[in-house]
Structures are given as structure tokens and as C-alpha cells.
Scaffold this motif. Sequence first.
Motif, short mmCIF file in Angstrom:
data_model
loop_
_atom_site.label_atom_id
_atom_site.label_comp_id
_atom_site.label_asym_id
_atom_site.label_seq_id
_atom_site.Cartn_x
_atom_site.Cartn_y
_atom_site.Cartn_z
N ARG A 141 0.79 -1.24 0.00
CA ARG A 141 0.00 0.00 0.00
C ARG A 141 0.82 1.28 0.00
NH1 ARG A 141 0.22 -2.39 4.71
NH2 ARG A 141 0.25 -1.31 6.72
N PHE A 142 2.06 1.20 0.48
CA PHE A 142 2.88 2.43 0.53
C PHE A 142 3.59 2.70 -0.79
CE2 PHE A 142 2.83 0.83 4.96
CZ PHE A 142 2.15 1.88 5.53
N GLN A 143 3.48 1.81 -1.74
CA GLN A 143 4.20 1.98 -3.01
C GLN A 143 3.24 1.87 -4.19
OE1 GLN A 143 6.29 -1.00 -1.16
NE2 GLN A 143 6.22 -2.47 -2.84
N LEU A 144 2.02 2.36 -3.95
CA LEU A 144 0.95 2.06 -4.90
C LEU A 144 0.01 3.26 -5.06
CD1 LEU A 144 0.34 -0.68 -6.25
CD2 LEU A 144 -1.31 -1.08 -4.45
N ASP A 175 -2.34 5.91 -6.78
CA ASP A 175 -3.05 6.02 -8.05
C ASP A 175 -2.57 7.28 -8.77
OD1 ASP A 175 -5.53 8.16 -7.69
OD2 ASP A 175 -4.92 7.19 -5.83
N HIS A 176 -2.89 7.34 -10.05
CA HIS A 176 -2.33 8.39 -10.89
C HIS A 176 -2.58 9.79 -10.35
CE1 HIS A 176 -1.12 10.56 -14.42
NE2 HIS A 176 -2.32 11.12 -14.49
N LYS A 177 -3.83 9.97 -9.88
CA LYS A 177 -4.21 11.30 -9.44
C LYS A 177 -3.47 11.70 -8.16
CE LYS A 177 -8.05 14.18 -9.31
NZ LYS A 177 -9.15 14.28 -8.38
N ALA A 178 -3.40 10.74 -7.23
CA ALA A 178 -2.72 11.01 -5.96
C ALA A 178 -1.25 11.36 -6.23
CB ALA A 178 -2.82 9.79 -5.06
N ARG A 179 -0.64 10.60 -7.14
CA ARG A 179 0.77 10.85 -7.45
C ARG A 179 0.95 12.24 -8.01
NH1 ARG A 179 1.54 7.16 -11.08
NH2 ARG A 179 1.76 5.56 -9.48
N THR A 180 0.08 12.61 -8.96
CA THR A 180 0.19 13.93 -9.57
C THR A 180 0.05 15.02 -8.51
OG1 THR A 180 -1.19 12.86 -11.21
CG2 THR A 180 -0.49 15.07 -11.70
N ALA A 189 9.14 -1.30 -10.67
CA ALA A 189 9.91 -1.21 -9.43
C ALA A 189 10.32 0.24 -9.16
CB ALA A 189 11.14 -2.10 -9.53
N THR A 190 10.73 0.93 -10.20
CA THR A 190 11.15 2.33 -10.05
C THR A 190 10.01 3.17 -9.51
OG1 THR A 190 12.23 1.87 -12.16
CG2 THR A 190 12.39 4.12 -11.29
N ARG A 191 8.84 2.98 -10.11
CA ARG A 191 7.70 3.78 -9.68
C ARG A 191 7.29 3.43 -8.25
NH1 ARG A 191 3.30 5.68 -13.60
NH2 ARG A 191 5.01 7.14 -13.85
N GLN A 192 7.35 2.17 -7.90
CA GLN A 192 7.00 1.78 -6.53
C GLN A 192 7.90 2.49 -5.54
OE1 GLN A 192 6.49 -2.48 -5.87
NE2 GLN A 192 5.90 -2.77 -8.00
N ASP A 229 7.00 6.23 -5.38
CA ASP A 229 5.77 6.44 -4.60
C ASP A 229 6.07 6.38 -3.10
OD1 ASP A 229 4.42 6.73 -6.91
OD2 ASP A 229 3.34 4.82 -6.82
N ARG A 230 6.89 5.40 -2.75
CA ARG A 230 7.25 5.24 -1.34
C ARG A 230 7.95 6.50 -0.81
NH1 ARG A 230 8.99 -0.87 -0.60
NH2 ARG A 230 10.84 -0.24 -1.74
#
Lengths: 208, 791
Positions: free
Chosen positions: B122-125, B127-132, B532-535, B538-539
Amino acid sequence: MSRLALVLAVVLGTASGTAQALGEQKTTLSDISGQLVRGDMLCSDFEQEKHLRALARPLLSAGKLIFVVGQGVLWQVLTPYPARILVRSDELIRWDEDGNAHKSSAGKAPIFRALSSVFLATFKGHFEVLQDTFDLSATQAEGTWRLTLTPKDENLAAVITKVRVAGGRHVEEISVLEARGDQTLIRLRNPRVDGCKLNDTEKTYFAR
Amino acid sequence: MIPKRPILRGKAPALLWFLFLAALAGWLILTANAGPMVNANLTDLLPGAQRDPVITEAVGRVKKRFERNVVLVVESDRFEDARLAADYLGEQLRESNQFRTLRLRYDRDMVWEAGAFYFPMRFQLLDHKARTTLEAGDIAAFERVILKRYFGPGSSLSSEIVAKDPLLLLPSYLDARTSEAAGRLQPENGYLTLRAQGKVFVVMTGELAETPFSFSVQERLVPILEQVRRELPEKFNGAQILMAGVLAHAIAGTAQAFTEISSVGLGSLLGVFTLLLVVFRSWLPFGLSTVSILCGSLGGFAACIALFGQVHLMTLVFGSSLVGISVDYSLHFFCDRFRSPGNWSPKLTVAHIFPGITLGLVTSIIGFSGLVISPFPGMRELAVFSSAGLVVAYGCVLCWYPVCTQRLKSPTVQRPLAWTSAYIGLWQRRWNWPVKGGLAVLLALVSVGFLRLAAEDDIRLLQTLDPEVVVEVDRTRALIGRNLASQFFLVEGRTTAEFLEREERLTARLRKLEETGEVEGHAAISDFLPSATRQEEDRKLLAPLILDENGLLARVAKRVGLPDNLREAYARAYAATLETPPVGLEAWLAHPVSEPYRHLWLGQTDRGVVGVVGLRGVFDLPALKAVAASNPEIHFIDPAGEISDLFSDYRREAGWLAFISYLFVALLLVVRYGVLGGLAVITPPVLAAFASLGVLGLLGHSISLFNIMALLLVLGIGVDYGLFFRETGLVHASTFLAIAMSALTTLLAFGLLAFSRTAAISDFGLTILIGICVAFLLSPMAGARLPRSSD
């Protein structure tokens, strides 16, 4: 802290059980539907209490709802954070921060699906719809009826233990008791059929 | 085996020819045990686009998976009926043994599966909007979204979630996923269910063990499906089946092909039989013609098996009718009897018609050889089938007819001869008004029509989708939300990690196109398993929000009343995940959560791995092509568009081919008959070709590859007519009778194709219909400068 919520839930549960033992009588669904005021629309204010065992206090919110026969229920939370959701018999539309609508199957939110069918059933007096999904039992005391719904579907039962609906001429209170002990209580304030109209903005929401 | 000289003594050639064909049939029977020889998959007739073999192979895998996919939906008013009906249907289908997998029951809730797989992540996941939002540093907005989830209506909050994920990262991710993907289906009592339009739908998905075009699949499934379709409403209170998938179209297509084949086949057979019986008053001509066509088809079949290993159903159909041209040879043989009814003998006839039918065979094969170099596997098969078939039929005429017609009496009916004689008479008195007038009208019409001609290369030429099936399939796909476009992207990577990263770069560009409306949506693996990079990114984004003393977590906890111990546990859980490696694609693929999306993964290739990114609602093809153009590892695949492009390329190519064929045949004729004679023979088919194009233009039809193909046939057959005139030396009314009968049989064989519901086939038939009529009417022109015979 969470124990308090649990105790509260248990107390609430036994309280109604006791009430039944004290003076309420079994009643029939047609008696209930006979009492309900009919119309094409219902407007009401509502207060929602979400009791989560994990949290120290209930989450309180309030707003207004509009129910239109054949169209669904529009819930508009006004405090503390404005939000809007339209529940139809088979789908659920949420509006995000930017005002974009997102549709999903009503099945995604079993609680709201249950609520929505309760509304539909009680407002139209069509309890058969409910009987597909729930076992129903009804009691009556002094002009107030109570309906207890127990899910038949295993998957729904894994989430919801019971739904209780109470009211007189209108539905006044709905509480959903979840299997894990959380509870959502919705009180309808000032429900009215007369003078209930959609404004233009609300019309666009229903037109979705 | 074809005799070099037509006049061999005795019955030896007939016997040898019989032994040869018997050997051929024996070889075919032995080969038949090796595997299926007839293929009915229409798409196998289409050429593959010319590209990288790795990509061709990957596209092949997508196609194979796509066509084997079957979705069955049981529709009913009540869940209980739908459930029982689906059980019944599932049981019947399982017994057929035609499915590799058939999924009806879902024992575990898919939401539960998703929770189980994604919770540790859950800490590396994000969603697109949250990331933006977080990348933009707008933590207040992120906080508002979380609190809305707590206080808003219809949230699926529970103590379990709140206690272990108070920032609601997992629910937010899962909600974003399901609203992006087909999130309308829900398991109810273990059945994948959809409630819509006041009905209940229970969905069953399966994968066929073989292609839906396979005869064995259709043979076993069609009766079961028809039976269940009939029984269901009665047994389960009006429950009904809806079906989607290539299987639905394949069943309808095969049914239609069989109807058309049997009606066209039966129609032409009856027509030809009646014609021959009326003219010759004997069953022998019909019997022998049929035998030579059948032997010809046998020869064509054997040649295709020898060269290609199998024969397509359509080749069989078209090829057999092309071999039907060999009726011409039979007709010349029999019509020759009218030439000198008194002293007719089979031997003299063979000597008389041999040069004509040999040249006819050669020119027909020249016409067909144009098809051999065509990129369409079906056309190549057709050319081989028809050429070999004609050679065999030609052999039958030469070897068998003289022996079998020994005792045939001379004809007594002269009326057909009188009719043809009269028509030739028109041409003998050169340039009289009916001929001139006819030609003038023809030329005028043709010129007008020519100006109106337009080209049409759409793939729909080849599709004859049953409208009822289309409605059912579209409805089913719309219901279950599987409305992916036929276009897609292939993404390659040397490793699964690289694949995911490249796919994320692609989806980022697609999201921009989605915002501006060039495309509606996409389906990609990296939306369900970030790289992996994106995870790790996100973390990192979450670190200050969770770990800071007065960070987001602290504020949310205070606002909603989250106890300190839970808040601290959450921070500890976060810190612990920093030690664990990101989740890889292999783990996702192995988990049930990936099941609905596994079709997007194609697996290993010779140079790495490859996966699919599906598209919904494609509105701007060039924009999507441009996305792939700048990246060699991303390929935009547009199967329908590629076929249309190919049609257009090959229409042009076939046009040149036809032109060269006409030129080549003309040259051959000039060499044999001199300039004037050669021109006299080639002019009728050339005019016929122009006339058919002109008439098509007048009718408002457009020109496709298939019209050009037909023109090649008009050439082959039309030249035959002239040749027969030329080679018989004099303008015999009997020759024209043979030509008339030949034209009639050709019209019966091909003209009927004009009524096909498949545009390509009806275009083909119509062009031949017009071309043959004109070539026939103009054919006496070939003999115009020859003296008329005395008979």
C-alpha cells in the motif's frame, strides 16, 4: 477506545431487542407500506453517524438527500466536507474534486446498495425487491414501524449483519450493522414529499 | 501424364489417366490421417503485414487469444434463475470438452483477492491522481481527498482498513483501478454478476481449446448452444443467453458460407444440368463434364495439399467453380458434333478442338498465375488449385471423352444452332446498324461509368457479420465493459522491469491523449502493477507525510480520532516496507488478482518480453501512430487498418498485374495470329473488362481488389471464346454454340456469386457477370475476318 464503539453497538443492538420484547407487535409489510406517504419524490435533510471501532469517536456528517422514483437517491453531504453521490438501483455515481463523474457498479458498495434498495422498497411499498436479497421481519408500536433485514447472500452477509429501518409516515432512520462491528446510522430530518423539487443543478446530476 | 499428342491409339491413355487419378486419390486418403486438411478461418486468407518476426509472432499470439475468448452471459429477471441457468449452461459446455478453461464460480471474492495482494504494497501504490497531486506538492488537496473518504457518503470504510491504512491509500488505489477498468461485475454468491437495466446478468468466461473456426469445435458446440438457447427460457423462467467473442461470428459465418455454397453450388449445378440436357438430349455430356470437374477439383486439392499442406474452405469453393471453366472443354467436344452431324467421330473431334482448348488452358493459367504472386495466401492457393484442376480436367477431356463417347449418336436437334447462326450472321455483315448501335451505346455507358468509379479498400469488404449477432455481441461487450478497440500497442522490454517502465512512459502519453480526447481509455498491466522504479518513487513521496511529527498522518489522525497506537503502528509498517524490495511482475502474474488482466501479458520473445496495451474509443489514429513512431520498442498495431492498407496496395498492384496479363496474352495472340488476328481475339475481353468497370461505375459500386481479380478471369475466359473461333479455322455456328453454352455455364457458376452477402464475393461475381456477358456478345468479332463455314 474502540471498545466503546463496540459496546455502543452491542447496546444499540440489545436496546431494540428489548424494545420488541416490551411492547412491539409483529406486523406485515403491507401494513407498513399502507402507512407510508407516497409520491414521486422525497426531499430530506440527513445526519450520518459512522461508528468505526477503530476510531475514538463517530464520524459525523450532514447534508440533504433527494429520492426520485425510478431515478435513484442523490446524497449531498454539506458538512464537514462537501461531497456528492448518486445511487441508482444498479450503479453508483461519484463526483470527484474536479466535478468529474465516476460511475461504478452499485455492488462495489454493498452498504449503499442495501440502502438504496431499502429506499426504493419502502418508498414504493415494493418489499418483494428486498425479499430477493434479505430476510425481512417487521414490528410495530405506536405508529412507528421497524423493519429488520438480514442478508441472504453470503457475500453480503460477510459485510452486513443487519439493516434496520424505522419510520412512520416516512422512513426516519436507517442503520446498517456491519459484520465486523462497525455501524452506520442515518437519520432523516424533515422528510417531505410536498414542495420537493429538483433545482437545475440537481437535474443535471440526475441526468447523468 | 498429359498426352503430348491428342490422338493416341486405343484405350491405353484412358486407363493410364485413370490409374494416375486413382493414385492421387490414394495419396490424399493416406495424407488425410496426418491432420486436418481443410481450414475455415477467414483471417488465414489474409496476408500478414510485413514486419519484424518477433512482433508478427506477438500479434499472432494476441489474435489467437482474442479469437478463442468466449463470453457467455445468462440474462434473467431474478438472480436465482440466472444462477441456475448459468450452472446448467456451464455443465453442458464442460461436457463438450471444447474449452481449455471455463470460469463460472468465483469462490473467493475478487475484492478480497485484490486486498490480499495489494495490502502489503500500500505504501508503493499511488493512483495516478494522488501521485500527480503529491508531485505537485499539494498536500492539502491530498488531505482533503482522504478526509472526504472518511466523512463522505457511500464510502466502504471499515475498522480493519482504518486501523491498518488510515491514509486510505489502498482503497483509493483500488477505487481508481476499478473505475478505470471494467468495474461493473460483482461476485454474488460466487457468480460474477451484473445488475443493469432492471435485469440480472450472470457472466461466464472461457477459452476454447482450439480456434473457433475449427470444424470440430463448431460441430460439438453449435448443437449444445442451440439446444440450451431453446431450453433456457422454459426451464428457468425466461432466462436467455447472450454470447460475445469471435465464436459467435464464426458460427454465424460458417452457417452463412454453407448456405451460400449450397445455394450457389446447387443453383449452378441444376442450371448446367438442365442446359446440357436440353441442348444435347443426352445425360452423357453432363455426366462426363461433372466427372471431369470432380477429377479436376481432386487434382487441385492434391496440388494444394502437396504445396501448402492444407486447403482453405473458400479455396475449395472458389477453386471448384474455377475448375468449372473446364466445362468449356467438354462443351467444345460435344458441340463439335453439330459441326458435321453426318460423319462425326470422337477422334476427329479431338483433333479439331485440341489446339483451341490447349491454348485456352494456357491462357487461363496465365490469367491465374497473376494470382500466384499475390500476397494473399488464399489467392495463391486459389491459383494453384485452379491451374492444377484445369490441367486435370483437360486431361480427362482428352483421355476419356473419345473412349466414352464411341457409341454416342449424332444429334438431331438443330434449333440452338439456328439461333447462334443468326447471331453470327449479324457479325458477318460487318458494321451493320445493330452492331454499331450496340457498340456506341456500350462505349457511351462505359465512359460515363468510368468517370464515376471510386476505390474502396475497407476490410468490411471481407466481413459479413450477421446483424443479429453483431447486436448481441455489442450488447454483451457493453454490459461487461469489454469494449476494447481492435487497435492496440505492443510494448517490448529486455526484462519485465524494463517492460513495465516503458509501458508507464506509454500510458503517461496516452493519458494526455485521453485528456484531449484522441482516445477514450486504455488497459495496461502497469496500471495494476507499477514498475519497481515507480513503486520506490511512490514510497519516497509518502515519507514526509507519514514520518513527520506534524505531517499529514498526524493531522488526519487528529481529525478522525485515530488512536495514537494505530498511528504509530502505521508509521512503523511504513518504515518496515522500506526494507522490502518492490513487487515484481512475476508475483503479480502468479496471483489470482491478475486473472482479469493476464491476457495483456504475452511473455517471452527471442529478445526479451512483450505485452499489450489495449485501447478504448480510438478517435485519432495518426495521434496514436505518432506515439509509437518515436519509440522503437513500442509498436502500434491496427489489424483492420493494415488489411485495408494492404487491400489498397494490392488493388493497385493487381491492376498492373491485370494490365500486364492482358498485354502478355495479346502478345501471344499476335505471335500466333498476326497483328490483326491477335487484336481481333484480344479486343472482346478487353472491351468486356472496360465494360464491367464502366457498368460498376454506373451502378455506383466502388472498385476493390476483388473486381481486379475478376477481370483476370474475364481475360482468361474471354480469350478462350476468341481462340475457339480462331482455332476451328472457320466461323462455325457450332463453335459459337459451344461458346454460348460456356458463357451460360460460367454465368451460372460465377454470376450467382453476385448475390453473396459478402461484399468481396458479390463484387467478384458481378464483375464476372458483366464481363462474361460482354465478352460473349462480342466474341464473333474474333472470327470477323474469317470466311464463314458452309454448314
